[in-house]
Motif scaffolding. Structure first.
Motif, mmCIF file in Angstrom:
data_model
loop_
_atom_site.group_PDB
_atom_site.id
_atom_site.type_symbol
_atom_site.label_atom_id
_atom_site.label_comp_id
_atom_site.label_asym_id
_atom_site.label_seq_id
_atom_site.Cartn_x
_atom_site.Cartn_y
_atom_site.Cartn_z
ATOM 1 N N VAL A 96 0.992 -1.197 0.017
ATOM 2 C CA VAL A 96 0.101 -0.094 0.057
ATOM 3 C C VAL A 96 1.009 1.361 0.032
ATOM 4 O O VAL A 96 2.005 1.190 0.649
ATOM 5 C CB VAL A 96 -0.979 -0.032 1.337
ATOM 6 N N LYS A 97 0.520 2.254 -0.794
ATOM 7 C CA LYS A 97 1.292 3.419 -0.823
ATOM 8 C C LYS A 97 0.644 4.291 0.036
ATOM 9 O O LYS A 97 -0.487 4.707 -0.148
ATOM 10 C CB LYS A 97 1.322 3.893 -2.309
ATOM 11 N N TRP A 98 1.161 5.116 1.117
ATOM 12 C CA TRP A 98 0.592 6.062 1.851
ATOM 13 C C TRP A 98 0.896 7.320 1.344
ATOM 14 O O TRP A 98 1.871 7.468 0.919
ATOM 15 C CB TRP A 98 1.030 5.699 3.452
ATOM 16 N N ARG A 99 -0.127 8.279 1.607
ATOM 17 C CA ARG A 99 0.079 9.548 1.058
ATOM 18 C C ARG A 99 -0.034 10.488 2.556
ATOM 19 O O ARG A 99 -0.799 10.017 3.419
ATOM 20 C CB ARG A 99 -1.193 10.157 0.044
ATOM 21 N N SER A 100 0.686 11.427 2.484
ATOM 22 C CA SER A 100 0.517 12.251 3.747
ATOM 23 C C SER A 100 -0.603 13.254 3.328
ATOM 24 O O SER A 100 -0.721 14.103 2.400
ATOM 25 C CB SER A 100 1.931 13.300 3.703
ATOM 26 N N THR A 101 -1.672 13.185 4.306
ATOM 27 C CA THR A 101 -2.785 14.055 4.152
ATOM 28 C C THR A 101 -3.158 14.542 5.491
ATOM 29 O O THR A 101 -2.319 14.054 6.363
ATOM 30 C CB THR A 101 -3.951 13.175 3.785
ATOM 31 N N LYS A 102 -4.119 15.565 5.596
ATOM 32 C CA LYS A 102 -4.462 15.949 6.997
ATOM 33 C C LYS A 102 -5.175 14.921 7.569
ATOM 34 O O LYS A 102 -5.786 14.028 7.084
ATOM 35 C CB LYS A 102 -5.006 17.349 6.723
ATOM 36 N N LYS A 103 -5.219 15.007 8.973
ATOM 37 C CA LYS A 103 -6.169 14.228 9.748
ATOM 38 C C LYS A 103 -7.659 14.268 9.632
ATOM 39 O O LYS A 103 -8.022 15.222 9.389
ATOM 40 C CB LYS A 103 -5.706 14.349 11.074
ATOM 41 N N PRO A 104 -8.156 12.916 9.521
ATOM 42 C CA PRO A 104 -9.807 13.159 9.544
ATOM 43 C C PRO A 104 -10.465 13.865 10.568
ATOM 44 O O PRO A 104 -9.849 13.390 11.774
ATOM 45 C CB PRO A 104 -9.951 11.603 9.066
ATOM 46 N N THR A 105 -11.418 14.594 10.300
ATOM 47 C CA THR A 105 -12.031 15.065 11.269
ATOM 48 C C THR A 105 -13.415 14.095 11.641
ATOM 49 O O THR A 105 -13.550 13.184 10.721
ATOM 50 C CB THR A 105 -12.836 16.595 10.978
ATOM 51 N N SER A 106 -14.188 14.339 12.617
ATOM 52 C CA SER A 106 -15.564 13.507 12.947
ATOM 53 C C SER A 106 -16.461 13.948 11.672
ATOM 54 O O SER A 106 -17.045 12.920 11.239
ATOM 55 C CB SER A 106 -16.137 14.216 14.141
ATOM 56 N N GLN A 107 -16.389 14.990 11.121
ATOM 57 C CA GLN A 107 -17.211 15.254 9.841
ATOM 58 C C GLN A 107 -16.491 14.171 8.756
ATOM 59 O O GLN A 107 -17.599 13.661 8.061
ATOM 60 C CB GLN A 107 -17.127 16.626 9.256
ATOM 61 N N THR A 108 -15.385 13.933 8.497
ATOM 62 C CA THR A 108 -14.812 13.072 7.599
ATOM 63 C C THR A 108 -15.730 11.680 7.939
ATOM 64 O O THR A 108 -16.068 10.978 6.925
ATOM 65 C CB THR A 108 -13.419 12.968 7.569
ATOM 66 N N TYR A 109 -15.559 11.217 9.363
ATOM 67 C CA TYR A 109 -16.265 9.899 9.523
ATOM 68 C C TYR A 109 -17.668 9.843 9.085
ATOM 69 O O TYR A 109 -18.048 8.932 8.657
ATOM 70 C CB TYR A 109 -15.850 9.659 11.160
ATOM 71 N N ARG A 110 -18.339 11.142 9.356
ATOM 72 C CA ARG A 110 -19.820 11.217 9.193
ATOM 73 C C ARG A 110 -20.079 10.954 7.700
ATOM 74 O O ARG A 110 -20.994 10.392 7.164
ATOM 75 C CB ARG A 110 -20.159 12.445 9.818
ATOM 76 N N LEU A 111 -19.149 11.681 6.711
ATOM 77 C CA LEU A 111 -19.387 11.689 5.347
ATOM 78 C C LEU A 111 -19.290 10.288 4.806
ATOM 79 O O LEU A 111 -19.823 9.846 4.003
ATOM 80 C CB LEU A 111 -18.728 12.750 4.566
ATOM 81 N N HIS A 112 -18.335 9.594 5.253
ATOM 82 C CA HIS A 112 -17.931 8.405 4.692
ATOM 83 C C HIS A 112 -18.756 7.140 5.224
ATOM 84 O O HIS A 112 -18.887 6.127 4.421
ATOM 85 C CB HIS A 112 -16.406 7.964 4.836
ATOM 86 N N PHE A 113 -18.950 7.241 6.489
ATOM 87 C CA PHE A 113 -19.610 6.119 7.201
ATOM 88 C C PHE A 113 -20.822 6.411 7.511
ATOM 89 O O PHE A 113 -22.106 5.165 7.695
ATOM 90 C CB PHE A 113 -19.002 5.723 8.340
ATOM 91 N N ASP A 114 -21.371 7.501 7.556
ATOM 92 C CA ASP A 114 -23.125 7.781 7.745
ATOM 93 C C ASP A 114 -23.861 8.293 6.496
ATOM 94 O O ASP A 114 -24.920 7.902 6.387
ATOM 95 C CB ASP A 114 -23.008 8.775 9.064
ATOM 96 N N ILE A 115 -23.088 8.987 5.789
ATOM 97 C CA ILE A 115 -24.049 9.492 4.725
ATOM 98 C C ILE A 115 -24.013 8.642 3.376
ATOM 99 O O ILE A 115 -24.882 8.482 2.800
ATOM 100 C CB ILE A 115 -23.662 11.016 4.236
ATOM 101 N N GLU A 116 -22.560 8.431 3.053
ATOM 102 C CA GLU A 116 -22.322 7.713 1.924
ATOM 103 C C GLU A 116 -22.838 6.288 1.825
ATOM 104 O O GLU A 116 -22.373 5.432 2.927
ATOM 105 C CB GLU A 116 -20.770 7.640 1.725
ATOM 106 N N PRO A 117 -23.431 5.678 0.969
ATOM 107 C CA PRO A 117 -24.214 4.255 1.261
ATOM 108 C C PRO A 117 -23.254 3.183 1.164
ATOM 109 O O PRO A 117 -23.449 2.428 2.042
ATOM 110 C CB PRO A 117 -25.050 4.147 -0.189
ATOM 111 N N ASN A 118 -22.132 3.123 0.465
ATOM 112 C CA ASN A 118 -21.240 2.308 0.554
ATOM 113 C C ASN A 118 -20.466 2.273 1.704
ATOM 114 O O ASN A 118 -20.077 1.084 2.527
ATOM 115 C CB ASN A 118 -19.913 2.431 -0.470
ATOM 116 N N GLY A 119 -19.919 3.486 2.583
ATOM 117 C CA GLY A 119 -19.670 3.684 3.915
ATOM 118 C C GLY A 119 -20.661 2.864 4.876
ATOM 119 O O GLY A 119 -20.193 2.345 5.664
#
Length: 181
Positions: A96-119
């Motif tokens: 796996v290639k890791w990219r340096s990104t900013k840390k996820p916020t609670s909003q990121t978790y909400r968008l990916h696991f609560d709103i997005e159907p695949n999440g």
């Protein structure tokens, strides 16, 4: 006698008026019947065209069902083939290639696991897999299961934080910068 002629003339005039009214009513009914026949003919034509379109669409639906059936059998074979190709290319294990990104916020978790159907589906699978009964007769196994369940609890906690009406992403980012998280 003049009175008789006058009465006869009035009666004749009334009869003419009645005949005229009856003739107008007959014409109106005839026109209405003609309009209804025209509408009926138009509706019959439209109905015929709709049947033709329905037959065409039914053929397309049948073809699409065949395509779906073909596609359902294909992914498993293609996925296995892809895995074999990747293992041949990479040798062993997962790369796996890791990219340096900013840390996820609670909003990121909400968008990916609560709103997005695949999440949502992923979170449901994680919950079903790692949040089942954690207690066993073996103490080490119980500790391992509690540790696995902690990850799902963390994700759900972050989602709940983002769903709090008082939550703002800017406030969380400021807190993360302050605490160097």
């Amino acid at each position: 006698m003049i009175l008789g002629f006058a009465v006869m003339a009035i009666l004749a005039l009334m009869a003419c008026a009645l005949l005229y009214a009856a003739e107008n009513k007959a014409k109106a009914l005839s026109n209405e019947l003609f309009k209804e026949r025209a509408i009926s003919s138009t509706l019959r034509n439209e109905k015929h065209h709709e049947w033709e379109r329905a037959e065409v669409l039914q053929g397309e639906v049948y073809a699409l069902k065949q395509d779906i059936a073909d596609l359902k059998t294909k992914p498993e074979q293609e996925f296995k083939q892809l895995q074999e190709e990747q293992q041949d290319e990479l040798g062993f294990g997962q790369h796996v290639k890791w990219r340096s990104t900013k840390k996820p916020t609670s909003q990121t978790y909400r968008l990916h696991f609560d709103i997005e159907p695949n999440g949502q589906r992923i979170l449901e699978e994680l919950t079903a897999r790692f949040k089942r009964n954690v207690f066993t007769d073996d103490e080490r196994e119980t500790c391992r299961r509690i540790g696995r369940a902690e990850v799902v609890d963390f994700i759900i906690s972050r989602i709940n934080t983002a769903n709090d009406p008082r939550y703002t992403e800017q406030l969380e980012l400021a807190h993360m910068e302050q605490n160097d998280e």
